[in-house]
Design a protein around this motif. Structure first.
Motif, PDB file in Angstrom:
ATOM      1  N   SER A 146     -26.555  -3.581   7.078  1.00  7.90           N
ATOM      2  CA  SER A 146     -27.434  -2.650   7.029  1.00  7.90           C
ATOM      3  C   SER A 146     -27.707  -1.662   8.160  1.00  7.90           C
ATOM      4  CB  SER A 146     -28.929  -3.562   6.885  1.00  7.90           C
ATOM      5  OG  SER A 146     -30.186  -2.429   6.768  1.00  7.90           O
ATOM      6  N   ASP A 177     -29.698 -11.937   5.029  1.00  6.37           N
ATOM      7  CA  ASP A 177     -28.561 -12.903   4.695  1.00  6.37           C
ATOM      8  C   ASP A 177     -28.612 -14.223   5.550  1.00  6.37           C
ATOM      9  OD1 ASP A 177     -27.734 -10.941   3.350  1.00  6.37           O
ATOM     10  OD2 ASP A 177     -26.339 -10.150   4.521  1.00  6.37           O
ATOM     11  N   PHE A 194     -33.951 -10.376  -0.303  1.00  6.72           N
ATOM     12  CA  PHE A 194     -33.174 -11.609  -0.409  1.00  6.72           C
ATOM     13  C   PHE A 194     -33.750 -12.880   0.115  1.00  6.72           C
ATOM     14  CE2 PHE A 194     -29.782 -14.442   0.473  1.00  6.72           C
ATOM     15  CZ  PHE A 194     -29.247 -14.930  -0.593  1.00  6.72           C
ATOM     16  N   ARG A 240     -23.964  -8.333   9.836  1.00  5.44           N
ATOM     17  CA  ARG A 240     -25.027  -7.709   9.180  1.00  5.44           C
ATOM     18  C   ARG A 240     -24.661  -6.209   8.740  1.00  5.44           C
ATOM     19  NH1 ARG A 240     -30.648  -7.214   8.202  1.00  5.44           N
ATOM     20  NH2 ARG A 240     -31.660  -5.362   8.573  1.00  5.44           N
ATOM     21  N   GLY A 252     -24.125 -10.251   1.770  1.00  6.71           N
ATOM     22  CA  GLY A 252     -24.448  -9.192   1.022  1.00  6.71           C
ATOM     23  C   GLY A 252     -23.329  -8.777  -0.094  1.00  6.71           C
ATOM     24  N   ASP A 289     -27.547  -5.026  -6.602  1.00  8.20           N
ATOM     25  CA  ASP A 289     -27.582  -6.175  -5.576  1.00  8.20           C
ATOM     26  C   ASP A 289     -28.619  -7.189  -5.973  1.00  8.20           C
ATOM     27  OD1 ASP A 289     -25.396  -5.119  -4.560  1.00  8.20           O
ATOM     28  OD2 ASP A 289     -26.530  -4.355  -2.833  1.00  8.20           O
TER      29      ASP A 289
END
Length: 386
Positions: free
Chosen positions: A262, A313, A155, A260, A289, A189
């Motif tokens: 992830s 992000d 991203f 975050r 996200g 996404d």
């Protein structure tokens, strides 16, 4: 002579002489039918970062970080649009003009070993629309704009490398309506980010052409933008300014903590503690996200202070009003300039908090912990900064 692609006039096209063949890697400007400048070269000033615990960083990494931080300014090349004509494109965006010639700029940001392997392997096998592996194929008379390079399915990289440059191209040549060649994201996404980006550039999302990873695609009229960034220390300020213009005008007052989610890398083990402390300071926790691109732009448009773990992000700080405060939490092993560089361009103050790594991935990708009390003090300083 001016050239017309897909019904759009490209003014002030610069004819380029073709060199003798025989090289494996060739410069786009040498091989292009024409090249125009979308945005000129630029120089922007560096702003020294604020760091709370640089002593945790290993000597080799610290030397590299300090060397970059001491620079007074950063130069970046112009953004150019090349018309390359007929070409074969393979993963992750490598442009082959023949069996032996690959365009250097299409290998941008590849690691040297990956670059050498790709060149040695040669052009990929082709896939046709009839095989059903791509959504559609550009008709021979259509122009197709390549928006794919190493890292472009991240991203943050997509924003600074592709979307900003696409917006500049739209402003310079609003009549150009090309197909948009992107890597197949293999997930909803990033596909949503691609479609949102097309709309923001005032293009039909149906223009997106997804390129399968395993095989190549042949394009009759290929357009390619030169790189708008160099990971992780350089980004073109005009591209970031184009991104910032997407944000509605807001008074800078919000305190945002970017959570975050992830679990693949760079996991902050005491995230919940740091997040809770941030909320007590008045921060609002968000998960970009899970938002559309438009929602992310809206959320950051009024931010005065943003804190969070280093990750894609956090690139949304480009949408903050100029002069904000950014607190970045990151492992102490690695050399990360990405968000500091955005802060230099956008006039934000950058604060870093390092934490000891708990894994051995290296390259700034380790899981880690941070001193919660130190994080609280730094975030409070950022909130209280004039």
């Amino acid at each position: 002579m001016d050239a017309t692609y897909g019904g759009a006039m490209m003014p002030q096209a610069l004819p380029v002489q073709r060199p003798a063949s025989g090289r494996s890697v060739v410069a786009a400007e040498e091989m292009a039918h024409s090249t125009i400048q979308v945005s000129p070269a630029a120089v922007y000033p560096r702003r020294p970062p604020h760091f709370a615990n640089l002593d945790l960083v290993e000597p080799g990494d610290r030397s590299a970080l300090e060397g970059r931080w001491r620079e007074t300014n950063q130069t970046c090349p112009p953004i150019l649009l090349h018309h390359l004509g007929s070409a074969t494109i393979g993963h992750p965006g490598a442009v082959w003009l023949s069996e032996t010639q690959v365009v250097a700029e299409s290998l941008h940001n590849l690691q040297p070993r990956d670059r050498a392997a790709l060149v040695a392997a040669g052009p990929p096998a082709l896939v046709s629309a009839a095989q059903g592996q791509i959504a559609c194929a550009p008709a021979p008379q259509d122009a197709a704009l390549l928006l794919a390079r190493a890292g472009s399915m991240n991203f943050g990289h997509w924003l600074v490398e592709h979307l900003g440059a696409l917006l500049l191209l739209r402003d310079a040549m609003p009549e150009l309506r090309p197909k948009l060649l992107v890597n197949d994201p293999r997930g909803p996404d990033m596909l949503r980010v691609f479609t949102d980006s097309a709309r923001l550039a005032e293009l039909d999302p149906a223009a997106l052409l997804l390129m399968a990873r395993a095989k190549g695609i042949r394009v009759a009229e290929l357009l390619m933008l030169s790189p708008a960034s160099q990971h992780s220390h350089m980004k073109h300020p005009a591209a970031l300014a184009a991104l910032a213009r997407l944000a509605p005008a807001r008074r800078a007052k919000d305190l945002l903590f970017v959570r975050r989610t992830s679990t693949a890398k760079r996991v902050l083990h005491n995230l919940d503690l740091v997040e809770a402390a941030a909320i007590r300071l008045g921060f609002r926790s968000i998960v970009p996200g899970r938002m559309t691109l438009a929602e992310q732009i809206e959320a950051f448009a009024g931010a005065r202070v943003v804190a969070g773990v280093s990750g894609a992000d956090l690139t949304n700080i480009v949408f903050m009003p100029e002069g904000g405060e950014v607190v970045c939490l990151l492992p102490s092993r690695g050399r990360e300039f990405f968000f500091w560089d955005i802060c230099c361009i956008r006039g934000h103050r950058y604060w870093s908090i390092f934490g000891p790594p708990t894994t051995e991935r290296g390259g700034g990708h380790d899981d880690f912990t941070v001193d919660t009390e130190l994080a609280v003090r730094v975030m409070a300083q950022a909130v209280g900064a004039p």
